[in-house]
Design a protein around this motif. Structure first.
Motif, short mmCIF file in Angstrom:
data_model
loop_
_atom_site.label_atom_id
_atom_site.label_comp_id
_atom_site.label_asym_id
_atom_site.label_seq_id
_atom_site.Cartn_x
_atom_site.Cartn_y
_atom_site.Cartn_z
N ASP A 146 0.86 -1.09 -0.19
CA ASP A 146 -0.04 -0.13 0.02
C ASP A 146 0.80 1.20 0.21
O ASP A 146 0.61 2.21 -0.49
N ARG A 200 -7.37 -4.97 -1.92
CA ARG A 200 -5.96 -5.60 -1.88
C ARG A 200 -6.19 -7.14 -2.40
O ARG A 200 -5.07 -7.45 -2.85
N ASP A 208 -4.39 3.32 -9.81
CA ASP A 208 -5.07 2.33 -9.23
C ASP A 208 -5.58 1.33 -10.30
O ASP A 208 -5.86 0.30 -10.00
N PRO A 224 -11.17 -1.47 1.13
CA PRO A 224 -9.68 -1.92 1.11
C PRO A 224 -9.29 -3.37 0.90
O PRO A 224 -8.51 -3.85 0.27
N TYR A 261 -12.75 0.36 -4.95
CA TYR A 261 -11.67 1.06 -4.13
C TYR A 261 -12.01 1.63 -2.64
O TYR A 261 -11.10 1.63 -1.92
#
Ligand code: ADP
Ligand code: GLC
Length: 535
Positions: A311, A480, A408, A476, A473
């Motif tokens: 991250d 991930r 992203d 989290p 988004y």
């Protein structure tokens, strides 16, 4: 013993390389850098190679695939002697003379061995290739007026190599041709009754190499071939059609695109012939990979020892991209576009969708080059949204890689996409593609797992997938998990190289008379789309 090679040097700052003059002396042959004696000899013919010059994905593929194949085959590459090649290599050896044919000029064949031992043959014809511009056009983007000569010369050189050159002790067992610029080699061989098998890989059916019928004679193309069962396509001469018709086997760069090009929607008028080749078992889709040596610029942060490290790295990469493109500091999602700016890529949808993306708290960075109306529409978009949309018109590899690492999401709303490499580069660093379900995008992005696919290439389709990306988004854990899944996808060349290798072996076995014909290669079964529709 091998004919001595003359070094074709290029003094720094000199505008043109010296006109090569052959020396006919002899010299002992250097031992080959790899064990090649029992390996089949493959000549990979291409108009782009990222080591020297690249316009799009063909350049990447031509650099990586021959290397991926070298453990099992003696693969060598043939390219035109562009200015970039001459400038990079002051040590080109002239190894053979290629005679003139009709209007195609005589020229020398050069040879270099690049750093890792890959042998590259070069068609040395300064009048045709030593120019400022791209392989296909001048600096203003206009196609070179003599592209027919330039690529007929390349194709004829490939056919001459296959037929054997008196001065050269290497003769390929099989030609692997790529797109229209080398497609005519299959036809030259067929007209000369040569037995060397040929594979034509179609990287993009939309570029066909169409020229006026009056050019036949100058290009050494027999008049009798100007017919439906030959080089004729709607009254014109088509290099690509010639290749599809005369090549022993046709491949394209994904299984889905192999099916799509047999349909009127994406067959660009050649779907009938492609359907025939497919019915004969002579059309196969083999997915591209990405080069495992692919690396990010040194200033990128991609170390990911733990989720929190990953991250942090991503944040640092994003900050760098935001700064470079003059965007405001933000915790919202960053969308990237790295693309040729052409109709195929659906950039107009991305432009139309930008407003909605910004309303969702997102930002957009674009790097690309191409059609001037798209370039100026993007520049206007950036001017309307300073701090939230950043656009750089250009083609700079390290910039592209920074965007892959720092965004992203990568937008790819392509109308069609034979394979696509950008979505693979993005996934390899955990950036999630938002892409249309077409061609290689459908075959390399797993919807909801490694990216977001939409069914219909339209603004509505793109927005639907983009909203899903924005929702992810905001979650989290899910984000991930998707990034991890994307980074774990096997995207290297080994599987595809194995498939090409199997095809080479099977075609060569047929030619060597071990079989009367090699078995038809069936197309892989159609994967169902999310809606259950078969492509
Ligand atoms: P295509 O060959 O149709 O352009 P691909 O996705 O197969 O599409 O390959 C595009 C290649 O060109 C990738 O390596 C991508 O990173 C690179 N590329 C595209 N646009 C740019 C750009 N503006 N600057 C630098 N590299 C770019
Ligand atoms: C073409 C296609 C692209 C593909 C590339 C390499 O340029 O547009 O989809 O990835 O060739 O095969």
């Amino acid at each position: 013993m091998r004919r001595s090679r003359k070094r074709l040097g290029r003094a720094k700052g000199s505008a043109k390389p010296p006109i090569p003059v052959r020396k006919r002396t002899f010299r002992a042959t250097r031992p080959p850098s790899r064990e090649t004696s029992s390996q089949s000899k493959i000549l990979y013919v291409t108009s782009e190679m990222a080591d020297f010059v690249k316009v799009g994905g063909l350049g990447d593929v031509s650099s990586a695939l021959p290397r991926a194949l070298r453990d099992h085959h003696d693969v060598r590459v043939l390219i035109p002697g562009y200015r970039e090649v001459l400038a990079r290599h002051a040590d080109i050896s002239v190894v053979a003379r290629l005679p003139a044919a009709s209007g195609l000029p005589a020229c020398d064949l050069g040879q270099i061995e690049i750093a890792d031992g890959l042998v590259v043959y070069i068609v040395l014809c300064s009048d045709l290739y030593d120019r400022e511009g791209s392989p296909y056009g001048d600096t203003s983007g206009l196609d070179w007026a003599d592209n027919d000569m330039r690529f007929a010369r390349l194709s004829l050189a490939a056919a001459e190599l296959a037929n054997g050159l008196a001065d050269l002790d290497w003769r390929p067992d099989l030609l692997h041709l790529n797109d229209w610029p080398s497609a005519l080699a299959a036809a030259f061989l067929a007209w000369r009754g040569a037995p060397t098998p040929t594979i034509l890989t179609i990287h993009n059916l939309a570029y066909q190499g169409l020229f006026g019928a009056e050019r036949l004679a100058a290009l050494d193309i027999p008049a009798h071939s100007f017919q439906v069962d030959g080089v004729e396509f709607h009254g014109k001469l088509s290099f690509l059609k010639a290749g599809i018709f005369y090549a022993s086997h046709v491949t394209t760069v994904s299984a889905t695109y192999a099916r799509e090009i047999t349909t009127p929607e994406l067959g660009c008028g050649l779907h009938g012939l492609l359907r025939t080749r497919s019915d004969q078992g002579r059309l196969t889709g083999i997915l591209n990979g990405i080069d495992e040596r692919w690396s990010l610029p040194a200033d990128s942060h991609v170390e990911a020892r733990s989720d929190s490290d990953a991250d942090k790295s991503r944040r640092l990469n994003a900050e760098r991209v935001r700064r470079a493109f003059g965007l405001a500091v933000s915790r919202g999602p960053l969308f990237g576009v790295v693309s040729r700016l052409v109709h195929q890529k659906g950039i107009d949808f991305a432009i139309q969708g930008a407003q909605a993306l910004l309303r969702e708290g997102g930002q957009l960075v674009v790097t690309g080059r191409g059609e001037s109306h798209l370039e100026s529409a993007l520049q206007k978009l950036a001017a309307r949204h300073p701090g939230n949309v950043g656009v750089r018109i250009g083609f700079e590899e390290s910039e592209a890689r920074r965007i892959f690492a720092g965004s992203d999401f990568l937008l790819m709303p392509s109308r069609f996409e034979p394979c696509g490499l950008s979505q693979m580069y993005a996934q390899s660093v955990g950036t999630l593609p938002v892409a249309s379900r077409t061609g290689g995008l459908a075959d390399t992005v797993e919807d909801g797992v490694t990216g977001f696919l939409f069914e219909e290439t339209s603004l509505a389709g793109l927005l639907g997938a983009m909203y899903r990306a924005v929702d992810t988004y905001a979650s989290p854990q899910k984000l991930r998990a998707m990034r991890r899944a994307a980074m774990q996808r096997p995207l290297g060349w080994s599987r595809s190289a194995g498939q090409y290798g199997a095809l080479y072996r099977s075609m060569l076995a047929a030619v060597q008379g071990r079989r009367s014909s090699y078995p038809p290669c069936a197309l892989p079964a159609s994967p169902s789309t999310a809606s259950g529709r078969k492509l």
